[in-house]
Each structure stands twice: as structure tokens, then as C-alpha cells.
Design an enzyme around this catalytic site. Structure first.
Site, PDB file in Angstrom:
ATOM      1  N   LYS A   3      -6.975  17.422 -29.358  1.00 11.98           N
ATOM      2  CA  LYS A   3      -6.785  16.544 -28.215  1.00 11.98           C
ATOM      3  C   LYS A   3      -7.542  15.244 -28.467  1.00 11.98           C
ATOM      4  CE  LYS A   3      -6.414  17.235 -23.229  1.00 11.98           C
ATOM      5  NZ  LYS A   3      -6.757  18.128 -22.103  1.00 11.98           N
TER       6      LYS A   3
ATOM      7  N   ARG B  92       1.831  24.767  -3.849  1.00  6.09           N
ATOM      8  CA  ARG B  92       2.232  25.945  -4.610  1.00  6.09           C
ATOM      9  C   ARG B  92       1.690  27.235  -3.995  1.00  6.09           C
ATOM     10  NH1 ARG B  92       1.443  24.322 -10.884  1.00  6.09           N
ATOM     11  NH2 ARG B  92       3.398  25.432 -11.066  1.00  6.09           N
TER      12      ARG B  92
ATOM     13  N   GLU C 248      -3.070  27.967  -8.584  1.00  3.10           N
ATOM     14  CA  GLU C 248      -3.387  27.717  -7.175  1.00  3.10           C
ATOM     15  C   GLU C 248      -3.094  28.927  -6.290  1.00  3.10           C
ATOM     16  OE1 GLU C 248      -2.797  23.946  -9.316  1.00  3.10           O
ATOM     17  OE2 GLU C 248      -1.520  25.721  -9.090  1.00  3.10           O
TER      18      GLU C 248
END
Length: 630
Positions: free
Chosen positions: A282, A393, A365
Site C-alpha cells: 500500500k 447497513r 457494521e
């Protein structure tokens, strides 16, 4: 200057480039991304990490006939640059420019508009099944990061996909783990052999030949497959993906175009779901992002040469984190929960100070809310800090696992309202409407930092059942010098006996107050009924508004089912006979633009409020004059 990149108008142009030119192209892509994000903000480290992977995918697959679903989509910048959007790329995340995420409206190469995590496998499987139903042999590819694999939806998709013999390829972009030692050189060599096209063809021909042996064919094939699996498990220790029905290949170097293209070409020959595991760095290519990828994940802007990030003032997220720490010092029942958003929700300090009471559940979530419900059932006080767009969600879990249980938890709803440049997948516009449908919810909406502190403290100390507090992204705005914030359920600001009333809450109070002062200079009397608690609405606030001749309700949230519509219902119950105007967001899929520009376009800015009320005032004066003359 991007000499090669400016010549790439579609992925087909890549296939004429040499190996050296492909390497140069990767460097140009990285430089372009760094320059654009440094100016416009956006996701940096995640995009820099997938440059070679994106390029390899476009070399091997033929979009738009084949499809690539980028999970979350915050790593799709290289994909955009390779699909004819280089000339527009400098406009990314600006008003009227390119989105910071894949967008169906933007390009035929974006099969889906995305912005939430863990969805790619399910979506890619749906695409693969649609191809099959229509008799197409096109490929469907899902690119999912190891972070998105913490979301349960990813496993629901894989569980369903594993039994479907379709042209489905899942690319696992692993950017946090190095290649583990237990894989070893022998296992890597076997993987290399197993993914060579000649191996796959020989394997298939051998199985076909054995199947033709009278009586024993099927039996021998089962023995061969069993032996192959046993040998593979000895070297690879098996994988969860294989147990779910995928053929697993990897891990591979995600920055080697040569290896990636060979592997991807090979797995196209496997007529069943395949998972290709690649390891990437990354932030690759920009030393500051490589050193601190989390700090350069989503960033507002920075100096390319020094890596120094744009200075920013204290935000609502920062204040929330500090206040929660102060409250936790007095109350050892308080626990903080995040769904992989520790920094974004201001919980870094809490994690440092109260490590045993901090829980990062990953991008999950739904699990976070049910997990909080379990904690609450045993007497803890869980506080789940979550972006408004992601809380959607967990709607079922809020109803079933908290509200139905009559247990207490607190939702700290960050990024409520317009979020600006992140655009329509991230606008926090739905929470007010759906929270109204859940029984016994208490929801506060502060306009200022000290209100956030007072209201959060009240919810911790006095709140019951499912409590929530919603606050915007960024800093606090204009606060009148003569306004004194309180923790009351509502306040009245302005002229008590005015004929016009504005009813509003949250950040829009700043705009309403600005309009009030401007209208006052024009001789127009006005009062503002400021709702601090928006669910349930205080009946006295309704009575206060009902005293006026005309009531304007301004709301930075969805119109349908919102607070404004409910206020209208309560006004009717009070037998209100005056005029009532609601200004809220009728089309909730709001495109990316700076917050102030977006609110101006939506008619929610201070100038828009002032203009609307001034016009109403002039019409009222004309009407009064006609009545007198009559």
C-alpha cells in the site's frame, strides 16, 4: 509529463506496449495519482498499491465485455486512467468532475457504482450468472482487499459462488501481509506449475481419458482428485477459500506485471470460481505513503515534495473522541466500537487510553451493532462510532438486536449530512428517516462542539434504550455572539413574536442564523426554532412554531420520511392553519462537490434561505395590501 499515459484511450492500447514501456506507464500512473490527490484530496495509498494489478487485469481481460468489480472502489484510480479518462483525471472529486469511486454514469468500463466494502464478490457472481443465462462466455472479476474480507457479505457471496461453475475470478489484494514462511519455495514452485496453461490442459485431458475407462473411470477420477487434494493440503495447509469451493492460487507478487498476466491468463482456463491471492504494498512508489499508509489512505491534500499534509482545524470527530475519553474516565462501563474507522471517527485517543474497552470489529457494521447489543445485555455501555452512510447497513440489527431487547447503546453518527467530495455513495442523508421508524429511539443533532459535548454527556448519563447523536463532517460554522447553546430539547433564537419561523437542526442552524441577521437588517422579523433533539420532537417546539403565520423547515437530509415531514404531521395535530414549507433533499443521490457548493445547489445555503423568506415576505405584503384595499 505522461508521454505514454496520454496515449492510452482504452485498454486495447496497452497491448502494443513493450515490457519496459509498461513499467514506465506504471510510473506515470503513480505520478499522476500523486499530483491529483495532493491537490484535490482523495484516496492515495490504496490506489498506489494496485497500479500493476490494474494494468495486468486490463491486459488480460477485455472490458467492457468482461467485467471488473472494484470492492469499495477507493482503489480504482489506475483503472480510470487506463480506460480513457486521463484528460479528465485532474478534475477528480471536483464539482462536475470525475468521481473518486467507480461510476456507471461516468464510463462503460465501470460496471457498477460502488463505495461500500465487501460487495464485490456478490455483485461479480450476479454478473457471471447473468452472462451464463444470456449465453455469454465473458469473465467477471472481483477485486477485493483483505480489509473488505472482514465484512460478512463477502463470505455470503463466496459461499454462494463456490458451487457455481461460472467464469468468476476473485482477486484478493492483500496489502497488509507479507508472503508467509510456511508457503515456502516448494509450494510457490508447485503453484507456478499448477497455473501453467499446459498443466491445466494436461490435467483436463487426463481426467477425460480416465473417465472413458469402462466401469472404473469415475472411481479412478475420484481417487486422482482425492490424491491431488491431499498433496495440495500437505504443502498449502488448505485455505478457507478452497473449503468454500474456490480453486486457490497464490500468493503472488502483486507488483510483477509479467507474473500477474501469466497467472490471470492461466486461470481463465479454469471453468469454476477461482481466487487469486496477490500481495501488494500500500502506498508503493511514494515513500511517505509507504511509510504511513493509514495516514495517506484518505487525505485532503499534501505537499508532494515533503509529504506534509494540509493543516486542518479541529473537527466534530476530534471533539467526539475527546469527550468520549473524558466520559470514560468517569464511567468504566463505556466501551468504544468502530468498524475499521478508528482514525476517521476520532477514536485513536480512546484506543490509547482504554485499550481493553476499545473494539475494532473490521468492516462489519451489522456485527458491530449486534455485538454492541450483546455487550449492553450484560451491563456495558457500548458507543458505536460510525459514518452515517455505513450505518444504513445495520438497520435490521438496530431493530432486532438493540431496540427489541430494550438495551441501551449509543450510536455516534459521524459524517451526517452532505460530506462533499466523496459524493453520492458517502452522503449521510438517510439516517434521520430510517431511525424514525425504530421504536424508542432518541436522536440528538448538535450544531456546535460544546453542544456535542453536552448532548453526548446527557445520553451517557440520562439516555435510555437506543440513543444516537449525529454530527457533520469537519468544523463548526458560524455561531451568533448572542446565542447560548444548551442541552435542552429545543431552543428559540430571534424574535419571539415574529410571523415567520425557521425550524431546523444541526449544521443548518448556522446558515439559518446568518439569514436571520441579514433579514433583520431588512426589517423582517424572524425566529428560529432550533431542534436539538430531533427524535422524538418536543411538542413544545411544535407549539412554538405553530404561533407563526408561516413556517419554513430546513433539513440537511432526505425529504421523504424525514424530520420535516414528521414536524408537518405534528403541526397538523396542533390545528396549525398557516403556511408550511419544507426544504429538504428530494433526490438523495447527491453528486460530489464541496459542501458549501452542494448546499447552495440544494437550496440549503444562507443565501437561499434568505431569498426564499424575503420573497415570501414580499408576497405577504402584497396580499395584505390587496386585502386592505378590498
Amino acid at each position: 509529463m505522461s508521454k505514454l499515459l496520454e496515449k492510452i484511450h482504452s485498454p486495447a492500447d496497452l497491448r502494443n506496449l513493450s515490457e519496459n514501456e509498461l513499467s514506465q506507464l506504471c510510473e506515470e500512473i503513480r505520478n499522476t495519482i500523486i499530483d491529483t490527490v495532493s491537490s484535490n484530496g482523495g484516496h492515495l495509498a490504496s490506489n498506489l498499491g494496485v497500479v500493476e494489478l490494474a494494468l495486468s487485469l486490463h491486459l488480460v481481460f477485455h472490458l467492457p465485455d468482461d467485467s471488473i468489480v472494484w470492492d469499495v472502489g477507493h482503489q480504482s484510480y489506475p483503472h480510470k486512467l487506463l480506460t480513457g479518462r486521463y484528460d479528465q483525471f485532474a478534475t477528480t472529486r471536483t464539482q462536475g468532475g470525475l468521481s473518486g469511486f467507480p461510476s456507471r454514469e461516468e464510463s462503460a468500463y465501470d460496471i457498477l457504482t460502488s463505495g461500500h466494502a465487501s460487495t464485490s464478490v456478490s455483485a461479480a457472481l450476479g454478473i457471471a450468472e447473468a452472462n451464463f443465462v444470456q449465453g455469454k462466455d465473458d469473465f467477471s472479476v472481483a477485486v477485493i482487499g483483505d480489509g473488505a474480507l472482514t465484512g460478512g457479505l463477502a463470505y455470503e457471496g463466496m459461499n454462494n459462488a463456490g458451487r457455481a461453475k461460472r467464469n468468476l475470478i476473485v482477486v484478493l489484494n492483500d496489502n497488509t501481509m507479507s508472503i508467509s514462511k510456511n508457503v515456502g519455495s516448494v509450494a510457490r514452485h508447485l503453484t507456478y506449475i499448477r497455473t501453467r496453461p499446459s498443466y491445466i490442459r494436461i490435467k483436463k485431458n487426463l481426467e477425460n481419458a480416465v473417465m472413458k475407462i469402462p466401469l472404473l473411470g469415475k472411481y479412478l477420477v475420484r481417487i486422482l482428485k482425492g490424491f491431488k487434494v491431499a498433496v495440495k493440503k500437505f504443502f498449502y495447509k488448505s485455505t478457507l477459500f478452497e473449503d468454500m469451493g474456490f480453486t486457490y492460487y497464490g500468493p503472488f507478487d502483486g507488483h510483477s506485471i509479467k507474473d500477474l498476466t501469466r497467472i490471470l491468463e492461466s486461470v481463465k482456463l479454469v471453468k469454476k470460481p477461482v481466487l487469486v491471492h496477490v500481495v501488494t504494498n500500500k502506498g508503493k512508489g511514494y515513500k511517505y505513503a509507504e511509510k504511513s499508509p493509514s495516514e495517506y489512505h484518505g487525505i485532503s491534500g499534501f505537499d508532494v515534495l515533503t509529504g506534509e499534509r494540509s493543516s486542518s482545524s479541529k473537527s466534530f470527530s476530534d471533539i467526539f473522541g475527546k469527550v468520549l475519553c473524558d466520559l470514560a474516565a468517569k464511567n468504566d462501563k463505556i466501551c468504544a466500537i468502530t468498524a475499521a474507522m478508528q482514525d476517521g471517527t476520532g477514536l485513536s485517543m480512546f484506543r490509547e487510553q482504554y485499550k481493553n474497552r476499545f473494539f475494532d470489529v473490521g468492516i462489519a457494521e451489522e456485527h458491530a451493532v449486534t455485538f454492541a447489543g450483546g455487550m449492553a445485555a450484560r451491563g456495558a455501555l457500548p458507543v458505536f462510532a460510525v459514518y452515517s452512510t455505513f450505518l444504513q447497513r445495520a438497520y435490521d440489527q438496530m431493530i432486532h438486536d438493540v431496540a427489541l431487547q430494550n438495551t441501551k447503546m449509543i450510536l455516534a453518527i459521524d459524517r451526517a449530512g452532505i460530506v462533499g467530495e466523496d459524493g453520492k455513495t458517502h452522503q449521510g442523508l438517510f439516517d434521520t428517516a430510517y431511525l424514525q421508524t425504530i421504536p424508542n429511539v432518541t436522536l440528538y443533532s448538535p450544531s456546535y462542539f460544546n453542544e456535542l459535548e453536552a448532548q453526548l454527556t446527557y445520553l451517557v448519563e440520562e439516555g435510555e434504550k437506543l440513543c444516537a447523536i449525529r454530527y457533520p463532517r469537519g468544523i463548526e460554522l458560524f455561531k451568533p455572539k448572542d446565542f447560548i447553546p444548551t442541552a435542552d430539547s429545543y431552543q428559540v433564537y430571534g424574535e419571539p413574536d415574529a410571523e415567520f419561523a425557521i425550524v431546523t437542526y444541526g449544521r443548518l442552524f448556522s446558515f439559518a442564523a446568518t439569514a436571520y441577521h441579514s433579514l433583520k437588517q431588512k426589517g423582517i422579523a424572524l425566529k428560529i426554532v432550533k431542534l436539538n433533539r430531533i427524535i422524538p420532537i418536543d411538542k413544545q417546539a411544535v407549539k412554538e412554531a405553530a404561533k407563526c403565520r408561516t413556517v419554513f423547515f430546513y433539513e440537511e437530509a432526505i425529504l421523504q420520511g424525514g424530520i420535516g415531514e414528521h414536524f408537518s404531521y405534528l403541526l397538523q395535530k396542533e390545528a396549525f392553519i398557516g403556511k408550511y414549507r419544507i426544504k429538504a433533499i428530494e433526490d438523495p443521490f447527491v453528486e460530489h462537490a464541496p459542501m458549501f457548493y452542494a448546499l447552495e445547489a440544494l437550496g440549503l445555503s444562507a443565501s437561499s434561505i434568505e431569498e426564499t423568506i424575503f420573497q415570501e415576505y414580499k408576497e405577504m405584503k402584497v396580499g395584505n395590501k390587496i386585502e386592505k384595499e378590498a
